[in-house]
Design an enzyme around this catalytic site. Sequence first.
Site, PDB file in Angstrom:
ATOM      1  N   GLU A  93      -5.595  -8.405  -0.308  1.00  0.00           N
ATOM      2  CA  GLU A  93      -6.286  -8.121   0.959  1.00  0.00           C
ATOM      3  C   GLU A  93      -7.741  -7.821   0.621  1.00  0.00           C
ATOM      4  O   GLU A  93      -8.016  -6.941  -0.201  1.00  0.00           O
ATOM      5  CB  GLU A  93      -5.701  -6.903   1.680  1.00  0.00           C
ATOM      6  N   GLU A 101       0.827  -1.220   0.000  1.00  0.00           N
ATOM      7  CA  GLU A 101       0.000   0.000   0.000  1.00  0.00           C
ATOM      8  C   GLU A 101       0.859   1.267   0.000  1.00  0.00           C
ATOM      9  O   GLU A 101       0.650   2.171   0.820  1.00  0.00           O
ATOM     10  CB  GLU A 101      -0.953  -0.001   1.202  1.00  0.00           C
TER      11      GLU A 101
HETATM   12  O1  AHR Z   1      -5.145  -5.952   7.102  1.00  0.00           O
HETATM   13  C1  AHR Z   1      -4.993  -4.812   7.878  1.00  0.00           C
HETATM   14  C2  AHR Z   1      -4.250  -3.688   7.177  1.00  0.00           C
HETATM   15  O2  AHR Z   1      -5.057  -3.154   6.177  1.00  0.00           O
HETATM   16  C3  AHR Z   1      -2.980  -4.058   6.464  1.00  0.00           C
HETATM   17  O3  AHR Z   1      -1.876  -4.066   7.297  1.00  0.00           O
HETATM   18  C4  AHR Z   1      -2.838  -2.965   5.451  1.00  0.00           C
HETATM   19  O4  AHR Z   1      -2.134  -3.391   4.302  1.00  0.00           O
HETATM   20  C5  AHR Z   1      -4.277  -2.565   5.157  1.00  0.00           C
HETATM   21  O5  AHR Z   1      -4.432  -1.196   5.179  1.00  0.00           O
END
Ligand code: AHR
Length: 535
Positions: free
Chosen positions: A320, A198
């Site tokens: 994610e 990110e």
């Molecule tokens: O999964 C929780 C967090 O969400 C992760 O560390 C990050 O990559 C995202 O913003």
Amino acid sequence: MGIRRVQKIVFFFSLFVFAINSSLFAQNAKIKININRTIGHISQNLYGNFAEHLGRCIYGGIYDPGSPLSDKDGYRKDVKKAVKNLHVSILRYPGGNFASNYHWKDGIGPKDQRPARLNLAWGNLDSNHFGTDEFIKYAREIGAKPYLTVNMGTGTMREAQEWVEYCNSKPGPYYANLRKKYGHPKPYNVKYWSLGNEMDGPWQIGHLNAEDYSKKAHHFAHIMKLTDPSIKLIGDGAANFRPGATPYKWDHTVLQNLKNDIDYLSMHMYVGNVDSSYYDFMATPLAMVKRTKVVKGMIKEAMQTADRGNRGPIHIAWDEYNVWYRARGGSKMVGNHALEEHYNLEDALVIAGFLNGFVRNADIVKMANLAQLVNVIAPIFTSKTDMYKQTIYYPLQLFAEHVKGTSLNVAVQSGTYNTDKFKLGLGERSAKFKNVPYLDVSASYSKKNGQVVINVVNRNKDKAITTDILSQNNKFDGPFKVYQVDGPNVRAKNDFHHTPVKTQQKSDIQANGSKMTYTFPPHSFTMLIGKISTK
Ligand code: AHR
């Protein structure tokens, strides 16, 4: 007309209107399957997961040395059993945001000599007792491929290179010898490596603009590939979808600049029922599908001028995704109990919707990782003495076990609804969708054994939907098994002693030639498994 007669007519008319608007009358729908109408191969990597140094995901979740529930290596046995049953195909580590200040050398060698460090992303202390070797061993034991994220915040390209060497080189160079010295002579052969996490988000340590990220990632990619040319690299797509951010501009720039370096573009999405509107929430997976289609177009454009040798095109890794909104913001984001979200049935239906979306876009989405594995926005929840499976565990488990082979382009006729403008999640943008089908469907077909798996979310909160399922070219062959995830109401949750939401096997459906009929109960996920004859 007498007054009594009018009263009678009004009474029966009201009853009729009530019946139409209630579950007294089921809705009707059609699902048409054609094993020759295909989308693409379903990558097993769609059933990935994620373990970050965050809250109790690793310490107190996966790993709890000294607990009577743990094995000799400190892995919680009860958790491992539930994880194995989840068929996790690929496991991402060590973050997430944590990765941007993680120095992997802190986590190898004798445990009593490893330095404790502040976990700056998630506000606690990390003992470093769980590091690369412990992670790789765990991934192997649960049958998952390891996937590592390099530190592009405070980390250097040299550190990234040395990590690849530690994991993948044969003994000879210094870090491969160190791995051997610590008891692991054989290379780990970690195939998947993410170039940061990110990096567009202002919350990320060392975040960058798209041009600067591309330049830095190109240099990291170069030196990592010189160390092991066989690795697959995942570049960061945009994670910042806040109002005012320009995520598609980021995606486009990164794809144009890294089109010869990366194999996947990573995308993240967290949704939530922030406005307490069931129907809006049920539509959130459509936002993921929309983003997938836009980025697919950008990838196609980038591939026109790419020079990738025989490496094939870039694909999408949704590395994610989840429902995350209750345990979010302020003090819920830090410390040993950070991000402990408790899931209900509607959350499980949304996860089934995401999985349906991945399968329907199986030609371009080749990896997906639910965030995360244990305790932290997770399907498995532990205490010191016990564990339970959250609602979202069940659709995930069913998909990972059964949905394989080729994704079919299914034709669906069902009622639809429109949403108002609503927030996709906490701090996220708003969206509005028209013609959201009540029945959300995907299907897979395996040539090997003729098996067809049909996955159906009935988004209708109150009405069952009686559906004719038709095979358009070949006949159904024998009965279909029925697995169903539902519960007493959409807010039903599981806990340590109570599992109102789980998978239940129902009576088989008897197919009649090319047709079978099933009534999908309101607010449910159903998986039908059977065969189609090719004779
Ligand atoms: O999964 C929780 C967090 O969400 C992760 O560390 C990050 O990559 C995202 O913003």
